[in-house]
Design a protein around this motif. Structure first.
Motif, PDB file in Angstrom:
ATOM      1  N   PRO A   1      65.825 -16.199 -13.926  1.00  0.00           N
ATOM      2  CA  PRO A   1      66.161 -14.717 -14.223  1.00  0.00           C
ATOM      3  C   PRO A   1      66.079 -14.057 -12.613  1.00  0.00           C
ATOM      4  O   PRO A   1      65.289 -14.417 -11.789  1.00  0.00           O
ATOM      5  CB  PRO A   1      64.853 -14.227 -15.048  1.00  0.00           C
ATOM      6  CG  PRO A   1      63.960 -15.331 -14.700  1.00  0.00           C
ATOM      7  CD  PRO A   1      64.599 -16.612 -14.264  1.00  0.00           C
ATOM      8  N   HIS A   2      66.369 -12.802 -12.907  1.00  0.00           N
ATOM      9  CA  HIS A   2      66.390 -12.004 -11.612  1.00  0.00           C
ATOM     10  C   HIS A   2      64.853 -11.323 -11.473  1.00  0.00           C
ATOM     11  O   HIS A   2      64.290 -10.914 -10.236  1.00  0.00           O
ATOM     12  CB  HIS A   2      67.317 -10.846 -11.509  1.00  0.00           C
ATOM     13  CG  HIS A   2      68.844 -11.280 -11.266  1.00  0.00           C
ATOM     14  ND1 HIS A   2      69.835 -10.634 -11.944  1.00  0.00           N
ATOM     15  CD2 HIS A   2      69.386 -12.314 -10.689  1.00  0.00           C
ATOM     16  CE1 HIS A   2      70.880 -11.227 -11.501  1.00  0.00           C
ATOM     17  NE2 HIS A   2      70.517 -12.137 -10.960  1.00  0.00           N
ATOM     18  N   VAL A   3      64.311 -10.776 -12.724  1.00  0.00           N
ATOM     19  CA  VAL A   3      63.124 -10.411 -12.764  1.00  0.00           C
ATOM     20  C   VAL A   3      62.284 -11.170 -13.429  1.00  0.00           C
ATOM     21  O   VAL A   3      62.669 -11.886 -14.769  1.00  0.00           O
ATOM     22  CB  VAL A   3      63.278  -8.785 -13.165  1.00  0.00           C
ATOM     23  CG1 VAL A   3      62.128  -8.238 -13.375  1.00  0.00           C
ATOM     24  CG2 VAL A   3      64.052  -7.964 -12.486  1.00  0.00           C
TER      25      VAL A   3
ATOM     26  N   SER B   1      67.492  -9.640 -22.218  1.00  0.00           N
ATOM     27  CA  SER B   1      68.565 -10.546 -21.130  1.00  0.00           C
ATOM     28  C   SER B   1      68.036 -11.606 -20.542  1.00  0.00           C
ATOM     29  O   SER B   1      66.802 -11.518 -20.283  1.00  0.00           O
ATOM     30  CB  SER B   1      69.036  -9.518 -20.163  1.00  0.00           C
ATOM     31  OG  SER B   1      69.835 -10.162 -19.126  1.00  0.00           O
ATOM     32  N   ILE B   2      68.583 -12.693 -20.198  1.00  0.00           N
ATOM     33  CA  ILE B   2      68.139 -13.954 -19.542  1.00  0.00           C
ATOM     34  C   ILE B   2      67.835 -13.425 -18.117  1.00  0.00           C
ATOM     35  O   ILE B   2      67.461 -14.130 -17.426  1.00  0.00           O
ATOM     36  CB  ILE B   2      69.082 -15.112 -19.604  1.00  0.00           C
ATOM     37  CG1 ILE B   2      70.584 -14.528 -19.120  1.00  0.00           C
ATOM     38  CG2 ILE B   2      69.262 -15.625 -21.083  1.00  0.00           C
ATOM     39  CD1 ILE B   2      71.553 -15.856 -19.099  1.00  0.00           C
ATOM     40  N   GLU B   3      68.360 -12.233 -17.594  1.00  0.00           N
ATOM     41  CA  GLU B   3      67.905 -11.924 -16.345  1.00  0.00           C
ATOM     42  C   GLU B   3      66.539 -11.472 -16.196  1.00  0.00           C
ATOM     43  O   GLU B   3      66.480 -11.200 -15.046  1.00  0.00           O
ATOM     44  CB  GLU B   3      69.024 -10.841 -15.972  1.00  0.00           C
ATOM     45  CG  GLU B   3      70.451 -11.152 -15.893  1.00  0.00           C
ATOM     46  CD  GLU B   3      70.955 -12.311 -15.238  1.00  0.00           C
ATOM     47  OE1 GLU B   3      69.897 -12.625 -14.194  1.00  0.00           O
ATOM     48  OE2 GLU B   3      71.914 -12.827 -15.290  1.00  0.00           O
ATOM     49  N   ARG B   4      65.905 -11.095 -17.418  1.00  0.00           N
ATOM     50  CA  ARG B   4      64.619 -10.802 -17.050  1.00  0.00           C
ATOM     51  C   ARG B   4      63.569 -11.728 -17.884  1.00  0.00           C
ATOM     52  O   ARG B   4      63.826 -11.664 -19.263  1.00  0.00           O
ATOM     53  CB  ARG B   4      64.481  -9.445 -17.762  1.00  0.00           C
ATOM     54  CG  ARG B   4      65.327  -8.380 -16.830  1.00  0.00           C
ATOM     55  CD  ARG B   4      65.103  -6.936 -17.645  1.00  0.00           C
ATOM     56  NE  ARG B   4      65.470  -6.926 -18.796  1.00  0.00           N
ATOM     57  CZ  ARG B   4      66.759  -6.549 -19.606  1.00  0.00           C
ATOM     58  NH1 ARG B   4      67.538  -6.520 -18.409  1.00  0.00           N
ATOM     59  NH2 ARG B   4      67.077  -6.473 -20.798  1.00  0.00           N
ATOM     60  N   GLY B   5      63.068 -12.533 -17.445  1.00  0.00           N
ATOM     61  CA  GLY B   5      62.239 -13.508 -17.939  1.00  0.00           C
ATOM     62  C   GLY B   5      60.864 -12.922 -18.417  1.00  0.00           C
ATOM     63  O   GLY B   5      60.491 -12.114 -17.752  1.00  0.00           O
TER      64      GLY B   5
ATOM     65  N   VAL C   1      53.299 -24.097 -18.219  1.00  0.00           N
ATOM     66  CA  VAL C   1      54.562 -24.348 -18.873  1.00  0.00           C
ATOM     67  C   VAL C   1      55.478 -23.170 -19.115  1.00  0.00           C
ATOM     68  O   VAL C   1      56.466 -22.891 -18.929  1.00  0.00           O
ATOM     69  CB  VAL C   1      54.209 -25.240 -20.234  1.00  0.00           C
ATOM     70  CG1 VAL C   1      55.563 -25.479 -20.997  1.00  0.00           C
ATOM     71  CG2 VAL C   1      53.511 -26.472 -20.152  1.00  0.00           C
ATOM     72  N   ALA C   2      54.854 -22.062 -19.608  1.00  0.00           N
ATOM     73  CA  ALA C   2      55.330 -20.759 -19.992  1.00  0.00           C
ATOM     74  C   ALA C   2      56.099 -20.294 -18.788  1.00  0.00           C
ATOM     75  O   ALA C   2      56.935 -19.738 -18.852  1.00  0.00           O
ATOM     76  CB  ALA C   2      54.312 -19.925 -20.670  1.00  0.00           C
ATOM     77  N   ILE C   3      55.240 -20.477 -17.546  1.00  0.00           N
ATOM     78  CA  ILE C   3      55.760 -20.122 -16.406  1.00  0.00           C
ATOM     79  C   ILE C   3      57.229 -20.698 -15.979  1.00  0.00           C
ATOM     80  O   ILE C   3      58.257 -20.086 -15.738  1.00  0.00           O
ATOM     81  CB  ILE C   3      54.789 -19.575 -15.054  1.00  0.00           C
ATOM     82  CG1 ILE C   3      53.744 -18.911 -15.490  1.00  0.00           C
ATOM     83  CG2 ILE C   3      55.631 -19.496 -13.872  1.00  0.00           C
ATOM     84  CD1 ILE C   3      52.613 -19.001 -14.547  1.00  0.00           C
ATOM     85  N   ALA C   4      57.225 -21.776 -16.169  1.00  0.00           N
ATOM     86  CA  ALA C   4      58.322 -22.855 -15.766  1.00  0.00           C
ATOM     87  C   ALA C   4      59.405 -22.509 -16.818  1.00  0.00           C
ATOM     88  O   ALA C   4      60.452 -22.604 -16.350  1.00  0.00           O
ATOM     89  CB  ALA C   4      58.121 -24.395 -16.051  1.00  0.00           C
ATOM     90  N   ARG C   5      59.128 -22.299 -18.013  1.00  0.00           N
ATOM     91  CA  ARG C   5      60.167 -22.036 -19.065  1.00  0.00           C
ATOM     92  C   ARG C   5      60.907 -20.728 -18.807  1.00  0.00           C
ATOM     93  O   ARG C   5      61.923 -20.603 -18.892  1.00  0.00           O
ATOM     94  CB  ARG C   5      59.426 -21.784 -20.366  1.00  0.00           C
ATOM     95  CG  ARG C   5      60.379 -21.882 -21.509  1.00  0.00           C
ATOM     96  CD  ARG C   5      59.995 -22.173 -23.121  1.00  0.00           C
ATOM     97  NE  ARG C   5      58.896 -20.901 -23.254  1.00  0.00           N
ATOM     98  CZ  ARG C   5      58.149 -20.579 -24.399  1.00  0.00           C
ATOM     99  NH1 ARG C   5      58.323 -21.594 -25.406  1.00  0.00           N
ATOM    100  NH2 ARG C   5      57.428 -19.920 -24.663  1.00  0.00           N
ATOM    101  N   SER C   6      60.250 -19.580 -18.231  1.00  0.00           N
ATOM    102  CA  SER C   6      60.631 -18.571 -17.701  1.00  0.00           C
ATOM    103  C   SER C   6      61.614 -18.606 -16.500  1.00  0.00           C
ATOM    104  O   SER C   6      62.871 -18.062 -16.591  1.00  0.00           O
ATOM    105  CB  SER C   6      59.645 -17.317 -17.381  1.00  0.00           C
ATOM    106  OG  SER C   6      59.017 -17.156 -19.037  1.00  0.00           O
ATOM    107  N   LEU C   7      61.121 -19.525 -15.616  1.00  0.00           N
ATOM    108  CA  LEU C   7      61.751 -19.626 -14.385  1.00  0.00           C
ATOM    109  C   LEU C   7      63.114 -20.567 -14.342  1.00  0.00           C
ATOM    110  O   LEU C   7      64.140 -20.299 -13.715  1.00  0.00           O
ATOM    111  CB  LEU C   7      60.876 -20.177 -13.066  1.00  0.00           C
ATOM    112  CG  LEU C   7      59.869 -19.336 -12.848  1.00  0.00           C
ATOM    113  CD1 LEU C   7      58.831 -20.000 -12.039  1.00  0.00           C
ATOM    114  CD2 LEU C   7      60.145 -18.072 -12.061  1.00  0.00           C
ATOM    115  N   VAL C   8      62.828 -21.194 -15.387  1.00  0.00           N
ATOM    116  CA  VAL C   8      64.195 -22.488 -15.212  1.00  0.00           C
ATOM    117  C   VAL C   8      65.356 -21.613 -15.625  1.00  0.00           C
ATOM    118  O   VAL C   8      66.626 -22.314 -15.204  1.00  0.00           O
ATOM    119  CB  VAL C   8      63.797 -23.424 -16.394  1.00  0.00           C
ATOM    120  CG1 VAL C   8      63.848 -22.938 -17.915  1.00  0.00           C
ATOM    121  CG2 VAL C   8      64.884 -24.662 -16.114  1.00  0.00           C
ATOM    122  N   ASN C   9      65.253 -20.384 -16.292  1.00  0.00           N
ATOM    123  CA  ASN C   9      66.411 -19.678 -16.779  1.00  0.00           C
ATOM    124  C   ASN C   9      67.073 -18.823 -15.555  1.00  0.00           C
ATOM    125  O   ASN C   9      67.965 -18.189 -15.641  1.00  0.00           O
ATOM    126  CB  ASN C   9      66.469 -18.938 -18.002  1.00  0.00           C
ATOM    127  CG  ASN C   9      66.299 -19.697 -19.170  1.00  0.00           C
ATOM    128  OD1 ASN C   9      66.920 -20.358 -19.729  1.00  0.00           O
ATOM    129  ND2 ASN C   9      64.862 -19.644 -19.860  1.00  0.00           N
TER     130      ASN C   9
END
Length: 247
Positions: free
Chosen positions: A151-153, A73-77, A141-149
């Motif tokens: 996610p809740h978690v 889910s996009i709620e979990r990066g 970059v990997a952290i930014a890519r996860s956070l930009v969506n």
């Protein structure tokens, strides 16, 4: 936010059953920074992948806000140990990739991606290729890519383990700053006790295979934490004593 109830995970190899995780019960509160520590092979990554919905328990239930997790889910990066960047895309395009899949208009997704690249200190390299960046920059970059969506978690699987000590410490500090700013729930897997004590509100210690929860430690030290203090060193010692392997 996340609740694990009586989780067991088995694999079958060469016709015989292998128990990887056994009787895991765990609750992660909203906004908590939780670290899971344990020796290699204890099932830490498998546990994280099940929370992500990339694998499933043999028995038991994993709930997110009282709803059973049935897939990704996009709620979990998810931030992997390896950077997993697309080499054919530049840095900005890597960060906007998920937003494009969601159908966000180009101008809006570029604006949003630039906000997060600024947050991780990479505004100046948005047009660079991943191969031009250092390991620490790729992980940003990997952290930014996860956070930009949004996610809740945020699930993180030993993301700094391949980095040198100086870079790792710097990114740990950056992660704490981002976590405070974004107020995300973070579940962070590591085998490094020092890293866990520096980052976590709470540290969960797993045993050697099969992975079971041995003990949980509340970390009440003020952030940003000073590794040289007696309290920090005593916590490291107490956690390490509870592991059945030298770390």
């Amino acid at each position: 936010m996340i609740k694990l109830e009586n989780i067991t995970k088995n694999f079958t190899r060469d016709g015989s059953k292998q128990v990887i995780l056994q009787d895991i019960n765990l609750k992660v509160d909203e906004g908590e920074f939780l670290c899971i520590v344990g020796p290699s092979g204890c099932g830490k990554t498998t546990l994280l992948r099940m929370i992500a919905g990339l694998e499933f328990p043999t028995t038991g239930h994993i709930l997110e806000k009282d709803t059973e997790i049935s897939g990704p889910s996009i709620e979990r990066g998810y931030v992997f140990q390896q950077y997993s960047l697309f080499p054919w895309l530049n840095i900005l395009e890597n960060v906007t990739f998920g937003l494009e899949l969601k159908g966000m208009e180009e101008g809006e997704r570029v604006k949003k991606a630039r906000e997060y690249l600024k947050m991780v200190g990479l505004s100046a390299v948005e047009n660079s290729s991943p191969r031009e960046l250092s390991g620490g920059m790729k992980q940003r970059v990997a952290i930014a890519r996860s956070l930009v969506n949004n996610p809740h978690v945020l699930l993180m699987d030993e993301p700094f383990s391949a980095l040198d000590v100086q870079t790792r410490h710097k990114l740990q500090e950056e992660l704490v700053r981002i976590w405070k700013e974004e107020q995300k729930t973070v579940i962070f897997v590591t085998h490094n006790v020092d890293e866990a004590v520096f980052l976590a509100d709470r540290v969960v210690v797993l045993s050697r295979n099969p992975g079971k929860v041995i003990k949980t430690f509340q970390i009440k030290l003020k952030r940003i934490r000073d590794r040289t203090t007696t309290q920090f060193q005593e916590l490291k010692k107490d956690i390490t004593i509870n592991l059945d392997v030298e770390l």
